[in-house]
Design a protein around this motif. Sequence first.
Motif, short mmCIF file in Angstrom:
data_model
loop_
_atom_site.label_atom_id
_atom_site.label_comp_id
_atom_site.label_asym_id
_atom_site.label_seq_id
_atom_site.Cartn_x
_atom_site.Cartn_y
_atom_site.Cartn_z
N TYR A 135 0.95 -1.05 -0.02
CA TYR A 135 0.07 0.04 -0.07
C TYR A 135 1.05 1.19 -0.15
O TYR A 135 1.81 1.16 0.91
N SER A 137 1.18 5.73 -0.93
CA SER A 137 0.40 7.03 -0.96
C SER A 137 1.42 8.21 -1.02
O SER A 137 2.35 8.32 -0.16
N SER A 143 -4.13 6.88 -3.36
CA SER A 143 -3.61 5.97 -2.59
C SER A 143 -3.83 4.59 -3.55
O SER A 143 -4.64 4.57 -4.30
N CYS A 195 -5.39 -0.36 6.49
CA CYS A 195 -5.16 -0.38 5.26
C CYS A 195 -6.34 -1.27 4.52
O CYS A 195 -6.78 -1.16 3.50
N ILE A 222 -2.60 6.87 3.69
CA ILE A 222 -3.10 5.88 2.82
C ILE A 222 -4.86 6.00 2.97
O ILE A 222 -5.45 6.01 1.67
#
Length: 273
Positions: A135, A137, A143, A195, A222
């Motif tokens: 993940y 960003s 994101s 997440c 994110i």
Amino acid sequence: MKLSCKKGHILLETDSIDDIKEFLSALGKKLVAFSPEKIETVSEINENLKTNIDQIAHDFMIEKLNLLSKLPVISEEDPISISKPRPNKYWIIDPIDGTRSLVNGYQTYVCQVALIENAMPIMSVVYEPALNNFYHSIKGRGSYKNDQKLNSNPQKLPDSIIDNYPEPISSIKNLIENTSISKYLECGSIALKMCRVADMSADLFLKKTRVFDWDIAPAALIVQEMGGVVKTLSGNQILYEGNFKKDNLLVSANQSIHEYTLGKIKELNGFND
């Protein structure tokens, strides 16, 4: 890693994310391959487990970040970095968020890093080694999970919540019984739960107990960049300055879910158990 300065702000090139992903991937392989019998408990205070593998991960990340930039690094595993006044710009890392999950053979742990400027995260990467999920960003640029853009559904009301117990207990159980929520997910790492909200696997995550900046800063960006909300249970903004401890946390997949949940908290008198 390409870091340049303009009017006091750090500008991040796209390949900076790739550099961080590369060394987190290498760290993840080390963690996945680490023999359980070699894990040694260093300390365990108030459910906060520290092991030798936390220090190994810390040393690895510090080495790699120092090669990429001269910015200071604040780490959960480095008491000296935590004791100093915070600089305006710095890295904050949690080498292993979810150590207990890793030690007990569960997959729900992550390695994570965020760049903080003016008390807010402006770039972050969270890596889930067991499933090889990234993940990331950059503030103002959205994101991504494994380079696929994450988007919120702004009209959705909550029907799922995530926490770290096999079954919902106390406040979470109370919330499920008194709201539209019908689905419960279990997950270890705080950041990974956040997440899971960012990728819409869950709509809501909350904690009534304390969290620390290194637990939440990378995943917070994110969530926010995909259209979600990260605030306190009172609806206050979280700033990454002063004390590293935050008293509680509310992570919502969109503004509607955030407002709905705050309303239910008031109805339930703050989740009195």
